[in-house]
Design a protein around this motif. Structure first.
Motif, PDB file in Angstrom:
ATOM      1  N   LYS A 193       0.894  -1.205  -0.096  1.00  0.00           N
ATOM      2  CA  LYS A 193       0.008  -0.128   0.000  1.00  0.00           C
ATOM      3  C   LYS A 193       0.867   1.192  -0.063  1.00  0.00           C
ATOM      4  CE  LYS A 193      -2.013  -1.265   3.742  1.00  0.00           C
ATOM      5  NZ  LYS A 193      -1.304  -2.385   4.292  1.00  0.00           N
ATOM      6  N   GLY A 194       1.832   1.392   0.920  1.00  0.00           N
ATOM      7  CA  GLY A 194       2.684   2.527   1.014  1.00  0.00           C
ATOM      8  C   GLY A 194       3.514   2.788  -0.236  1.00  0.00           C
ATOM      9  N   THR A 195       4.029   1.615  -0.823  1.00  0.00           N
ATOM     10  CA  THR A 195       4.936   1.705  -1.921  1.00  0.00           C
ATOM     11  C   THR A 195       4.145   2.244  -3.225  1.00  0.00           C
ATOM     12  OG1 THR A 195       6.085  -0.393  -0.966  1.00  0.00           O
ATOM     13  CG2 THR A 195       6.225   0.183  -3.440  1.00  0.00           C
ATOM     14  N   LEU A 223      -5.806   6.994   0.252  1.00  0.00           N
ATOM     15  CA  LEU A 223      -6.034   6.638   1.615  1.00  0.00           C
ATOM     16  C   LEU A 223      -5.183   5.287   1.754  1.00  0.00           C
ATOM     17  CD1 LEU A 223      -9.646   7.362   2.268  1.00  0.00           C
ATOM     18  CD2 LEU A 223      -7.833   8.271   3.872  1.00  0.00           C
ATOM     19  N   ASP A 224      -4.400   5.361   2.664  1.00  0.00           N
ATOM     20  CA  ASP A 224      -3.407   4.151   2.912  1.00  0.00           C
ATOM     21  C   ASP A 224      -3.499   3.819   4.201  1.00  0.00           C
ATOM     22  OD1 ASP A 224      -1.220   2.544   3.616  1.00  0.00           O
ATOM     23  OD2 ASP A 224       0.385   4.106   2.936  1.00  0.00           O
ATOM     24  N   GLY A 225      -4.393   2.650   4.629  1.00  0.00           N
ATOM     25  CA  GLY A 225      -4.574   2.260   6.120  1.00  0.00           C
ATOM     26  C   GLY A 225      -5.555   2.679   6.833  1.00  0.00           C
ATOM     27  N   GLY A 264      11.618  -8.154   5.867  1.00  0.00           N
ATOM     28  CA  GLY A 264      12.797  -7.515   4.835  1.00  0.00           C
ATOM     29  C   GLY A 264      12.766  -6.119   4.892  1.00  0.00           C
ATOM     30  N   ARG A 265      11.650  -5.245   5.128  1.00  0.00           N
ATOM     31  CA  ARG A 265      11.471  -3.764   5.071  1.00  0.00           C
ATOM     32  C   ARG A 265      12.410  -3.089   5.704  1.00  0.00           C
ATOM     33  NH1 ARG A 265       5.681  -1.766   5.468  1.00  0.00           N
ATOM     34  NH2 ARG A 265       5.744  -2.549   7.454  1.00  0.00           N
ATOM     35  N   PHE A 266      12.861  -1.962   5.224  1.00  0.00           N
ATOM     36  CA  PHE A 266      14.071  -1.111   5.956  1.00  0.00           C
ATOM     37  C   PHE A 266      13.502   0.408   5.181  1.00  0.00           C
ATOM     38  CE2 PHE A 266      16.767  -3.129   2.966  1.00  0.00           C
ATOM     39  CZ  PHE A 266      17.592  -2.108   2.825  1.00  0.00           C
ATOM     40  N   ARG A 311      14.362   0.305  10.877  1.00  0.00           N
ATOM     41  CA  ARG A 311      13.272  -0.666  10.628  1.00  0.00           C
ATOM     42  C   ARG A 311      12.127  -0.290  11.415  1.00  0.00           C
ATOM     43  NH1 ARG A 311      14.488  -5.463   8.097  1.00  0.00           N
ATOM     44  NH2 ARG A 311      16.759  -5.595   7.459  1.00  0.00           N
ATOM     45  N   ARG A 312      10.935  -0.606  11.269  1.00  0.00           N
ATOM     46  CA  ARG A 312       9.994  -0.136  12.272  1.00  0.00           C
ATOM     47  C   ARG A 312       9.855  -1.220  13.442  1.00  0.00           C
ATOM     48  NH1 ARG A 312       4.718   0.341   8.214  1.00  0.00           N
ATOM     49  NH2 ARG A 312       3.596  -1.081  10.042  1.00  0.00           N
ATOM     50  N   LYS A 313       9.575  -0.863  14.695  1.00  0.00           N
ATOM     51  CA  LYS A 313       9.267  -1.694  15.551  1.00  0.00           C
ATOM     52  C   LYS A 313       8.519  -2.574  15.619  1.00  0.00           C
ATOM     53  CE  LYS A 313       9.730  -0.975  20.558  1.00  0.00           C
ATOM     54  NZ  LYS A 313       8.484  -0.214  21.640  1.00  0.00           N
TER      55      LYS A 313
END
Ligand code: AP5
Ligand code: MG
Length: 216
Positions: free
Chosen positions: A13-15, A83-85, A126-128, A160-162
């Motif tokens: 969604k964000g990408t 709108l994302d989320g 794998g996201r950063f 990275r997200r917590k």
């Protein structure tokens, strides 16, 4: 043009919202990003949200509806938004419909980015992202062109997200199926819903989304 992207954690969604924002001069409204900004600022809402986000549960409808209500009235949203989320529950969707009708606006497209549950953990773990400009990457699927250097700003610090750990992802996925997936029939009934294959590579997903936008 007003677009809603729906899909599980890691669907893209964000990408895709970032790409649509640039390609169509729209504003991305990511409630996850707004909450993370509130956490960083140390506000009361941020403090309360942090605990819930870390558990992979949903922040209260009242908080989220108030947050979007304030943001969507900002003049920059007049040019159109993604709108994302949000919405993530039926109560949020109903509140959004009311908000939009009060503003004499509507959702032109609701796009579900479909993703198999089996790949969600790999996507998320794998996201950063660049600590300086926030550009998103993936250790396997979207590496920086030069190792350790952000393509967009040249920064060399990443974060990275917590909540991006296998345990929290499981709760986030459960919350998606239980609380957010019921929005699919809701938007199907409104006639605005389309689906794209989120299992395809990033460019192909963009291409499919663009086809949906062109078709109408
Ligand atoms: P939020 O930030 O919205 O998280 P999420 O919904 O879990 O979604 P993600 O941001 O994890 O995934 P994404 O679909 O954006 O994927 P991305 O493009 O980054 O919400 C976080 C928390 O805040 C919630 O758990 C909740 O607590 C709270 N919250 C937020 N909104 C709320 C609301 N309305 N109500 C209540 N609570 C709320 O892609 C993921 C990775 O995969 C990236 O590394 C990317 O490079 C890669 N990738 C993307 N597309 C592809 C592709 N096609 N192929 C290969 N790799 C890809
Ligand atoms: Mg996101």
């Amino acid at each position: 043009m007003n677009v809603l992207l729906l899909g599980p954690p890691g669907a893209g969604k964000g990408t895709q919202a970032k790409r649509l924002e640039e390609a169509h001069d729209l504003v991305q409204l990511s409630t996850g990003d707004m909450l993370r900004a509130a956490v960083t600022s140390g506000s009361e809402i941020g403090k309360q949200a942090q605990v819930i986000i870390d558990r992979g549960e949903l922040v209260s409808d009242g908080t989220m509806i108030a947050m979007i209500r304030e943001r969507i009235q900002n003049p920059d949203c007049m040019k159109g938004f993604i709108l994302d989320g949000f919405p993530r529950t039926t109560a949020q969707a109903v509140a959004l419909d009311l908000m939009l009708s009060e503003m004499d606006r509507r959702l032109d497209h609701v796009i579900e980015i479909k993703l198999d549950d089996g790949v969600v953990v790999e996507r998320i773990t794998g996201r950063f992202s660049c600590a300086n400009c926030g550009t998103g990457y993936h250790a396997k699927f979207k590496k920086p062109k030069r190792k350790g250097i952000c393509d967009a700003c040249g920064g060399s610090e990443f974060s990275r997200r917590k909540d991006d750990n296998a345990e929290t992802v499981t709760s986030r996925l459960e919350a998606y199926h239980r609380q957010t997936a019921p929005l699919l029939p809701y938007y199907q009934a409104s006639g605005a819903l389309s689906g794209v294959n989120g299992m395809a590579d990033i460019d192909e997903v963009t291409h499919q989304i663009e086809s949906v936008l062109e078709a109408a």
